[in-house]
Scaffold this active site. Structure first.
Site, PDB file in Angstrom:
ATOM      1  N   SER A   1      33.034  43.561 -10.199  1.00  0.00           N
ATOM      2  CA  SER A   1      33.337  44.992 -10.276  1.00  0.00           C
ATOM      3  C   SER A   1      32.121  45.746 -10.793  1.00  0.00           C
ATOM      4  CB  SER A   1      34.534  45.245 -11.216  1.00  0.00           C
ATOM      5  OG  SER A   1      34.226  44.826 -12.534  1.00  0.00           O
TER       6      SER A   1
ATOM      7  N   ASN B   1      24.760  40.271 -16.229  1.00  0.00           N
ATOM      8  CA  ASN B   1      25.398  41.585 -16.174  1.00  0.00           C
ATOM      9  C   ASN B   1      26.768  41.610 -16.839  1.00  0.00           C
ATOM     10  OD1 ASN B   1      26.045  44.340 -14.891  1.00  0.00           O
ATOM     11  ND2 ASN B   1      27.613  43.015 -13.985  1.00  0.00           N
TER      12      ASN B   1
ATOM     13  N   TYR C   1      29.672  46.826 -30.103  1.00  0.00           N
ATOM     14  CA  TYR C   1      29.059  46.903 -28.778  1.00  0.00           C
ATOM     15  C   TYR C   1      27.587  47.290 -28.891  1.00  0.00           C
ATOM     16  CZ  TYR C   1      28.345  48.523 -23.933  1.00  0.00           C
ATOM     17  OH  TYR C   1      27.868  48.717 -22.653  1.00  0.00           O
TER      18      TYR C   1
ATOM     19  N   LYS D   1      24.309  45.067 -27.811  1.00  0.00           N
ATOM     20  CA  LYS D   1      23.338  45.526 -26.818  1.00  0.00           C
ATOM     21  C   LYS D   1      21.937  45.640 -27.425  1.00  0.00           C
ATOM     22  CE  LYS D   1      26.046  45.863 -23.225  1.00  0.00           C
ATOM     23  NZ  LYS D   1      25.854  44.996 -22.043  1.00  0.00           N
TER      24      LYS D   1
END
Length: 265
Positions: A35, A100, A163, A167
Site C-alpha cells: 500500500s 519502506n 515515531y 525516524k
C-alpha cells in the site's frame, strides 16, 4: 470514492518522468509494498524494467499490487530477524533494497505507553536495521540501500514522539552505514517525505477529526499547513527520488537524508 482517492487518482494519472533509468536486469526488494508509497514504488520500478519483489504482512494487499505490477509478493515481518532472512531467501538476488515498511501511532507524551514506544521502534527502526543489514550481506557488487524515513527524522512533531524518535534513528543509521560502505559501489540514503497522500495520512486525518471535532477539510488543512506548498506529497514523488538514486549520475549521493516536503525542512 474513499477519502483521498480523488487526490491519489489525479496523481496516478500524471506521467512519470522521462528521465526514469533503465533498470532491466536489476532486482529490487521493497518492504511495505502492499500500500501507499510501497505500492507506488513497485509500479515505478516495474515500469523502469526492474524485477520487483514486494514484502509485507498482509497477503491481500500484496497480491493486489503484484497483480497490477507483475511483482512477486512475499509475506514477511520486518521486526523478526528470521523472517527477514527468509524474505531475502525467497526474493532471490536483488541489487536494490528499499526499507519502506512503517507504521504510525499518536498520543500525548505523558500518556504514551511503553507498548506504543516499543511498537514504533520495532517496525520503524529495527525493521529498517534488519532489512538493510540483510540486504548488505546479500549484495555482490553494485547496490543501492534506501530507507524511507520522514520529515519526522529531521524535525519534531507533537504527539508522535516514539515515531519521531524512530525516524531520527533511521536517518542516523543510514548515515552511519553510508560511511562504512563509501569505498565500494554501494550507496545508502534516506528519503524523508512530508505528509504523504496515502492511507496512513487518511487515518491521521480521521484521528484529528475524532479528537478535535474538526471536519475533514479542516483536519487535512492542519496537516498540509506544515508544508510551505500547502499540499500533501504524492507517493510518485518518493518513487521518482528513489529511481534517481538508482540511476546514472547518482554515484556521489551517499549518506543523505533527502527531504521531499516542499521546503518544510
Amino acid at each position: 470514492m474513499p477519502p483521498g482517492a480523488i487526490r491519489r487518482a489525479a496523481c496516478a494519472s500524471a506521467s512519470r518522468s522521462s528521465s526514469v533509468p533503465d533498470l532491466a536486469g536489476r532486482g529490487v526488494l521493497i518492504t511495505g509494498g502492499g500500500s501507499g508509497a510501497g505500492a507506488d514504488l513497485a509500479r515505478g520500478f516495474a515500469d523502469a524494467g526492474a524485477r520487483v519483489v514486494i514484502a509485507g504482512r498482509r497477503q491481500g494487499p500484496l497480491d493486489a499490487v503484484a497483480a497490477a505490477t507483475g511483482a512477486a509478493a512475499i509475506t514477511a515481518d520486518v521486526t523478526d530477524e528470521a523472517s527477514v532472512a527468509a524474505m531475502f531467501d525467497a526474493a532471490g538476488p536483488v541489487q536494490i533494497v528499499i526499507a519502506n515498511a512503517g507504521a504510525a501511532d499518536s498520543a500525548p507524551f505523558a500518556r504514551t505507553t511503553l507498548e506504543q514506544w516499543n511498537a514504533m521502534l520495532a517496525v520503524n527502526l529495527t525493521g529498517v536495521f534488519l532489512t538493510l543489514r540483510e540486504g548488505l550481506r546479500r549484495l555482490d557488487g553494485w547496490g543501492r540501500l534506501i530507507s524511507v524515513a520522514s520529515t519526522a527524522g529531521l524535525k519534531g512533531y507533537a504527539y508522535v514522539a516514539p515515531y519521531v524518535a524512530a525516524k531520527h534513528g533511521v536517518v542516523g543509521l543510514t548515515r552511519s552505514l553510508a560511511q562504512e560502505i563509501a569505498r565500494g559501489p554501494v550507496t545508502a540514503n534516506a528519503l524523508c517525505p512530508g505528509f504523504l497522500d496515502t492511507e496512513m495520512t487518511d487515518r491521521s486525518v480521521d484521528n484529528i477529526m475524532r479528537t478535535t471535532g474538526r471536519d475533514r477539510e479542516a483536519a487535512l488543512k492542519a496537516l498540509t499547513a506544515t508544508n510551505p506548498q500547502r499540499r500533501l506529497i504524492a507517493p510518485a514523488e518518493v518513487t521518482a527520488a528513489a529511481l534517481w538514486l538508482c540511476g546514472p549520475g547518482s554515484e556521489g549521493i551517499n549518506g543523505q537524508a533527502i527531504a521531499i516536503a516542499g521546503g518544510e525542512v
